[in-house]
Design an enzyme around this catalytic site. Structure first.
Site, PDB file in Angstrom:
ATOM      1  N   CYS A  76       0.809  -1.363  -0.078  1.00 33.14           N
ATOM      2  CA  CYS A  76      -0.011  -0.103   0.107  1.00 33.14           C
ATOM      3  C   CYS A  76       0.934   1.444   0.115  1.00 33.14           C
ATOM      4  O   CYS A  76       1.618   1.410   0.966  1.00 33.14           O
ATOM      5  CB  CYS A  76      -0.984   0.054   1.072  1.00 33.14           C
ATOM      6  SG  CYS A  76      -1.850   1.479   1.574  1.00 33.14           S
TER       7      CYS A  76
ATOM      8  N   CYS B   9      -0.042   3.725   2.725  1.00 34.05           N
ATOM      9  CA  CYS B   9       0.590   3.249   4.119  1.00 34.05           C
ATOM     10  C   CYS B   9       2.074   3.760   4.370  1.00 34.05           C
ATOM     11  O   CYS B   9       2.456   3.862   5.448  1.00 34.05           O
ATOM     12  CB  CYS B   9       0.623   1.535   4.161  1.00 34.05           C
ATOM     13  SG  CYS B   9      -1.324   1.115   3.991  1.00 34.05           S
TER      14      CYS B   9
END
Length: 103
Positions: free
Chosen positions: A31, A34
């Protein structure tokens, strides 16, 4: 204080029985957003001894992600006294993450 890797095995001790607020970062290695949030969360963990900071890898801990109804990542969740008191989805600047802890 350093970041704690939260798993199903230590969840109760680290989160539910915590003696102070807990900031949980739900993330995954693939991600992009993230990876933006992660160093900010690490920094907050180092700066603040009044909270516990935990990270939950949604790929490895799908049961916890499901329990928290995580649909998008990164998701930041603040838990106080075993209850969710605040939550935010998506990459955010440090000030907004810290604001989650103060409400």
């Amino acid at each position: 204080m350093s970041v704690i890797t939260v798993t199903k095995e230590n969840f109760e001790a680290v989160v539910l029985k915590a003696d102070r607020p807990v900031l949980l970062d739900f993330w995954a290695s693939w991600c992009g957003p993230c990876r933006i949030v992660s160093p900010i969360v690490d920094e907050i963990a180092e700066e603040r001894s009044d909270i516990i900071v935990g990270k939950i890898n949604v790929d490895e801990e799908s049961a916890l992600a499901s329990e928290f109804s995580i649909m998008s990542i990164p998701t930041l969740v603040v838990v106080k006294d075993g209850r969710i008191v605040n939550q935010a989805v998506g990459a955010r600047p440090k000030a907004q993450i810290e604001a989650l802890l103060n409400s």
